[in-house]
Enzyme design. Structure first.
Site, short mmCIF file in Angstrom:
data_model
loop_
_atom_site.label_atom_id
_atom_site.label_comp_id
_atom_site.label_asym_id
_atom_site.label_seq_id
_atom_site.Cartn_x
_atom_site.Cartn_y
_atom_site.Cartn_z
N TYR A 1 16.54 -23.95 47.01
CA TYR A 1 16.93 -24.30 45.65
C TYR A 1 17.23 -25.81 45.54
CZ TYR A 1 17.91 -19.42 44.04
OH TYR A 1 17.85 -18.10 43.65
N GLY A 2 17.53 -26.40 46.71
CA GLY A 2 18.04 -27.78 46.75
C GLY A 2 17.19 -28.80 46.03
N CYS B 1 26.13 -19.55 47.33
CA CYS B 1 25.24 -20.70 47.41
C CYS B 1 25.90 -21.86 46.65
CB CYS B 1 23.91 -20.33 46.76
SG CYS B 1 22.71 -21.68 46.70
N ASN B 2 26.11 -22.95 47.35
CA ASN B 2 26.74 -24.12 46.71
C ASN B 2 25.83 -24.72 45.64
OD1 ASN B 2 29.22 -24.97 48.66
ND2 ASN B 2 27.56 -24.07 49.83
N THR B 3 24.53 -24.74 45.93
CA THR B 3 23.57 -25.36 45.02
C THR B 3 23.47 -24.56 43.72
OG1 THR B 3 22.35 -25.93 47.03
CG2 THR B 3 21.24 -26.33 44.93
N ASP C 1 22.04 -15.52 47.26
CA ASP C 1 21.81 -16.90 47.68
C ASP C 1 20.32 -17.19 47.50
OD1 ASP C 1 22.14 -19.44 49.01
OD2 ASP C 1 21.44 -18.54 50.87
N SER C 2 19.96 -18.45 47.61
CA SER C 2 18.54 -18.82 47.57
C SER C 2 17.77 -18.17 48.71
CB SER C 2 18.41 -20.34 47.72
OG SER C 2 18.87 -20.73 48.99
N CYS D 1 26.67 -26.12 52.57
CA CYS D 1 25.56 -25.24 52.20
C CYS D 1 25.72 -24.00 53.07
CB CYS D 1 24.23 -25.94 52.49
SG CYS D 1 22.80 -24.85 52.48
N THR D 2 25.53 -22.83 52.48
CA THR D 2 25.84 -21.60 53.22
C THR D 2 24.86 -21.31 54.36
OG1 THR D 2 24.69 -20.31 51.51
CG2 THR D 2 27.09 -20.54 51.32
N HIS D 3 23.74 -22.02 54.39
CA HIS D 3 22.83 -21.86 55.53
C HIS D 3 23.39 -22.56 56.79
CE1 HIS D 3 19.89 -20.70 52.45
NE2 HIS D 3 19.04 -20.36 53.39
#
Ligand code: DGL
Length: 271
Positions: free
Chosen positions: A52-53, A83-85, A20-21, A193-195
């Site tokens: 990353y967004g 990570c979706n982004t 992920d970012s 978003c995974t966060h």
């Protein structure tokens, strides 16, 4: 020598690479570890480059290639883009470049549309995800019969990266982003978003009990299991799989943040 002992060098007993970012993908890693406890997991938090967004798809793709090379050099048999982004920006390029199973993720618009009672869903995600062609495609496919209210949560990834899950600052930001969704009447909110699952308690405090929060971590773990089974890559080791974290975070408390989110002591290497 026990001739029946599983062979660790076999392709199916090699690790799964997850990245992920930053630390957000740990929310997905937890589901993977719970569903596939015998798998060895390698997790890369690209925190030095988070978020990353607000990066271009080309910048994100370059980061993904570097991390994929690192994980493959460590023997990864499959990759999970937690990570979706990054999925929106780079999944096609990743699948074109690397010949191993690659699982990505996208905001849960479809399950949210099915779960909503009043037909109004909210989607919290990064700017990059919301303006991606992938997200437009998702809305086209599954958002036609519902009203979809989107909200970019600028700054929230950084709060989670700092390990600030329920500070006044984090809660103020969440209230700012949730209020428009509630004003539009959303009864279902996608954590795109995974966060964000790490601030689900703070979100719950604001939205109350009657709103459904939908996260995709469990679905990603199931999809990973399906794909490993299809490719005959499920581990046959019968002991608990190891989990190793790698981070390039410049923050002094990076290891504590990871351990706090993982929920127990963690094997963390600084890159
Ligand atoms: N966890 C990432 C996601 O799912 C956050 C992206 C970011 O760093 O902005 O989209």
């Amino acid at each position: 020598m026990n001739v029946n002992a599983p062979d660790e060098s076999q392709a199916n007993n090699r690790p799964i690479g997850v990245f992920d970012s930053g630390v957000g993908g740990i929310s997905v890693l937890k589901h993977i570890h719970a569903l596939l406890p015998h798998e060895q997991l390698l997790y890369v938090a690209d925190s030095k480059y988070a978020p990353y967004g607000n990066k271009t798809p080309a910048e994100i793709t370059a980061r993904c290639f570097e991390i994929a090379d690192f994980l493959i050099a460590k023997g990864a048999k499959a990759l999970v883009v937690a990570c979706n982004t990054a999925t929106a920006a780079a999944i096609d390029e990743l699948r074109e470049k690397y010949a191993l199973p690659i699982i990505g993720m996208e905001p849960a618009v479809k399950p949210a549309a099915e779960a909503s009672k009043n037909g109004i869903i909210g989607v919290l995600a990064t700017v990059g995800t919301l303006k991606s062609a992938q997200f437009a495609g998702l809305l086209e496919s599954y958002g036609r019969n519902v009203e979809v209210v989107t909200q970019a949560c600028v700054g929230l990834v950084e709060c989670v990266e700092r390990g600030e899950l329920d500070t006044v600052n984090t809660k103020t930001l969440i209230r700012l982003y949730i209020t428009p969704l509630l004003a539009e009447g959303a009864d279902t909110i996608v954590l795109g978003c995974t966060h964000y699952p790490f601030v689900a308690d703070a979100i719950r405090e604001i939205v109350g009990e009657n709103i459904s929060l939908i996260d995709t971590g469990a679905a990603v773990a199931k999809q990973l299991k399906r794909q490993l089974a299809e490719s005959e890559l499920l581990s046959n080791l019968n002991r608990q799989g190891s989990v190793k974290f790698f981070t390039n975070s410049p923050a002094e408390n990076a290891e504590n943040v990871i351990e706090n989110l993982w929920g127990k002591s963690a094997d963390v290497t600084n890159l």
